[in-house]
Design a protein around this motif. Structure first.
Motif, PDB file in Angstrom:
ATOM      1  N   GLU A  44      10.048  -6.270  -4.984  1.00 53.18           N
ATOM      2  CA  GLU A  44      10.457  -4.868  -4.948  1.00 53.18           C
ATOM      3  C   GLU A  44      11.891  -4.810  -4.438  1.00 53.18           C
ATOM      4  OE1 GLU A  44       9.549  -0.457  -3.063  1.00 53.18           O
ATOM      5  OE2 GLU A  44       8.534  -2.193  -2.199  1.00 53.18           O
ATOM      6  N   TYR A  45      12.789  -4.372  -5.302  1.00 56.68           N
ATOM      7  CA  TYR A  45      14.147  -4.028  -4.901  1.00 56.68           C
ATOM      8  C   TYR A  45      14.113  -2.512  -4.691  1.00 56.68           C
ATOM      9  CZ  TYR A  45      15.882  -8.577  -6.504  1.00 56.68           C
ATOM     10  OH  TYR A  45      16.116  -9.924  -6.664  1.00 56.68           O
ATOM     11  N   VAL A  46      14.249  -2.054  -3.458  1.00 56.49           N
ATOM     12  CA  VAL A  46      14.170  -0.623  -3.172  1.00 56.49           C
ATOM     13  C   VAL A  46      15.447   0.032  -3.708  1.00 56.49           C
ATOM     14  CG1 VAL A  46      13.894   1.121  -1.369  1.00 56.49           C
ATOM     15  CG2 VAL A  46      12.729  -1.090  -1.161  1.00 56.49           C
ATOM     16  N   SER A  47      15.284   1.002  -4.611  1.00 58.81           N
ATOM     17  CA  SER A  47      16.435   1.551  -5.334  1.00 58.81           C
ATOM     18  C   SER A  47      17.450   2.251  -4.433  1.00 58.81           C
ATOM     19  CB  SER A  47      15.976   2.480  -6.455  1.00 58.81           C
ATOM     20  OG  SER A  47      15.235   3.554  -5.927  1.00 58.81           O
ATOM     21  N   GLU A  48      17.009   2.871  -3.361  1.00 56.77           N
ATOM     22  CA  GLU A  48      17.913   3.461  -2.367  1.00 56.77           C
ATOM     23  C   GLU A  48      17.698   2.691  -1.072  1.00 56.77           C
ATOM     24  OE1 GLU A  48      20.253   4.946   0.226  1.00 56.77           O
ATOM     25  OE2 GLU A  48      20.521   5.685  -1.819  1.00 56.77           O
ATOM     26  N   ALA A  49      18.740   1.992  -0.637  1.00 59.59           N
ATOM     27  CA  ALA A  49      18.613   1.062   0.493  1.00 59.59           C
ATOM     28  C   ALA A  49      18.184   1.724   1.800  1.00 59.59           C
ATOM     29  CB  ALA A  49      19.926   0.307   0.701  1.00 59.59           C
ATOM     30  N   THR A  50      18.300   3.045   1.886  1.00 57.46           N
ATOM     31  CA  THR A  50      17.880   3.718   3.112  1.00 57.46           C
ATOM     32  C   THR A  50      16.446   4.252   3.024  1.00 57.46           C
ATOM     33  OG1 THR A  50      18.862   5.815   2.392  1.00 57.46           O
ATOM     34  CG2 THR A  50      20.263   4.337   3.700  1.00 57.46           C
ATOM     35  N   THR A  65      21.423   1.898  -4.650  1.00 54.44           N
ATOM     36  CA  THR A  65      22.389   2.778  -3.992  1.00 54.44           C
ATOM     37  C   THR A  65      22.228   2.627  -2.485  1.00 54.44           C
ATOM     38  OG1 THR A  65      20.850   4.649  -4.070  1.00 54.44           O
ATOM     39  CG2 THR A  65      22.453   4.468  -5.875  1.00 54.44           C
ATOM     40  N   PHE A  66      23.294   2.946  -1.784  1.00 55.51           N
ATOM     41  CA  PHE A  66      23.281   2.950  -0.321  1.00 55.51           C
ATOM     42  C   PHE A  66      23.829   4.301   0.111  1.00 55.51           C
ATOM     43  CE2 PHE A  66      24.650   2.152   3.976  1.00 55.51           C
ATOM     44  CZ  PHE A  66      23.686   1.296   4.467  1.00 55.51           C
ATOM     45  N   LYS A  67      22.963   5.123   0.709  1.00 49.94           N
ATOM     46  CA  LYS A  67      23.301   6.503   1.072  1.00 49.94           C
ATOM     47  C   LYS A  67      23.832   7.260  -0.141  1.00 49.94           C
ATOM     48  CE  LYS A  67      24.065   5.604   5.942  1.00 49.94           C
ATOM     49  NZ  LYS A  67      24.945   5.714   7.085  1.00 49.94           N
ATOM     50  N   GLY A  68      23.203   7.009  -1.298  1.00 51.03           N
ATOM     51  CA  GLY A  68      23.516   7.729  -2.517  1.00 51.03           C
ATOM     52  C   GLY A  68      24.631   7.145  -3.362  1.00 51.03           C
ATOM     53  N   GLY A  69      25.404   6.231  -2.815  1.00 50.88           N
ATOM     54  CA  GLY A  69      26.501   5.638  -3.573  1.00 50.88           C
ATOM     55  C   GLY A  69      26.110   4.301  -4.173  1.00 50.88           C
ATOM     56  N   ALA A  70      26.519   4.074  -5.420  1.00 54.08           N
ATOM     57  CA  ALA A  70      26.210   2.810  -6.094  1.00 54.08           C
ATOM     58  C   ALA A  70      26.895   1.654  -5.379  1.00 54.08           C
ATOM     59  CB  ALA A  70      26.664   2.864  -7.548  1.00 54.08           C
ATOM     60  N   VAL A  71      26.204   0.520  -5.301  1.00 56.86           N
ATOM     61  CA  VAL A  71      26.757  -0.689  -4.692  1.00 56.86           C
ATOM     62  C   VAL A  71      26.589  -1.857  -5.656  1.00 56.86           C
ATOM     63  CG1 VAL A  71      26.408   0.041  -2.290  1.00 56.86           C
ATOM     64  CG2 VAL A  71      24.588  -1.192  -3.482  1.00 56.86           C
TER      65      VAL A  71
END
Length: 166
Positions: free
Chosen positions: A144-150, A5-11
């Protein structure tokens, strides 16, 4: 594929997810002087590849500074920071912040790295935050893929993986 997610939204991530034990995918990105850089250019060294959306954001800034500081404690480990920032912006940012122990690389031209490592965010043309450790024989030893990009990555786990990799 990793769910990010990016700022909570799925990408949507483009490319294939990289897994531990696989041969590291080849890529071509640009150095600060616009010269091409590939994975093969650092063969024979352990590579810690720190992927950030943009150096001009707080978490990316902190992540790059942290790995720059830690670089002095890592023998035979090259730290590569990849983003889609323009090479000129990366060079300016490094100079303004005293960053000289990591190599910043730009994937802005064709998302070669982003697609090869499954971190290109389709909706934003940015890279998702991730860490990869690649051994001297080009085998992936840590992902590691960080689940929330922020959010921040797990620095300690990445550093321990780099230290343990030959």
């Amino acid at each position: 594929m990793a769910n990010i997610t990016f700022k909570g939204g799925a990408v949507t991530l483009l490319g294939n997810e990289v897994k531990v034990g696989e041969k590291a995918p080849e890529f071509t990105v640009l150095a600060n002087d616009l010269s091409p850089v590939s994975l093969a250019d650092s063969k024979g060294s352990v590579r810690l590849i720190s992927v950030v959306p943009s150096l001009d954001t707080g978490v990316c800034d902190a992540q790059t500074r942290r790995f720059n500081e830690e670089a002095a404690n890592l023998d035979n480990v090259k730290i590569l920071t990849v983003s889609v920032d323009l090479p000129f912006a990366q060079k300016r940012w490094c100079g303004a912040n005293g960053i000289d122990n990591v190599q910043t690389l730009s994937d802005h031209r064709d998302l070669s790295f982003g697609e090869a490592y499954g971190v290109a965010i389709q909706e934003l043309r940015l890279l998702a935050r991730a860490i990869f450790v690649v051994d001297s024989n080009d085998v992936v030893t840590y992902v590691e893929y960080v689940s929330e990009a922020t959010d921040h990555p797990n620095y300690e786990a990445a550093l321990e993986a780099a230290k343990a990799t030959k």
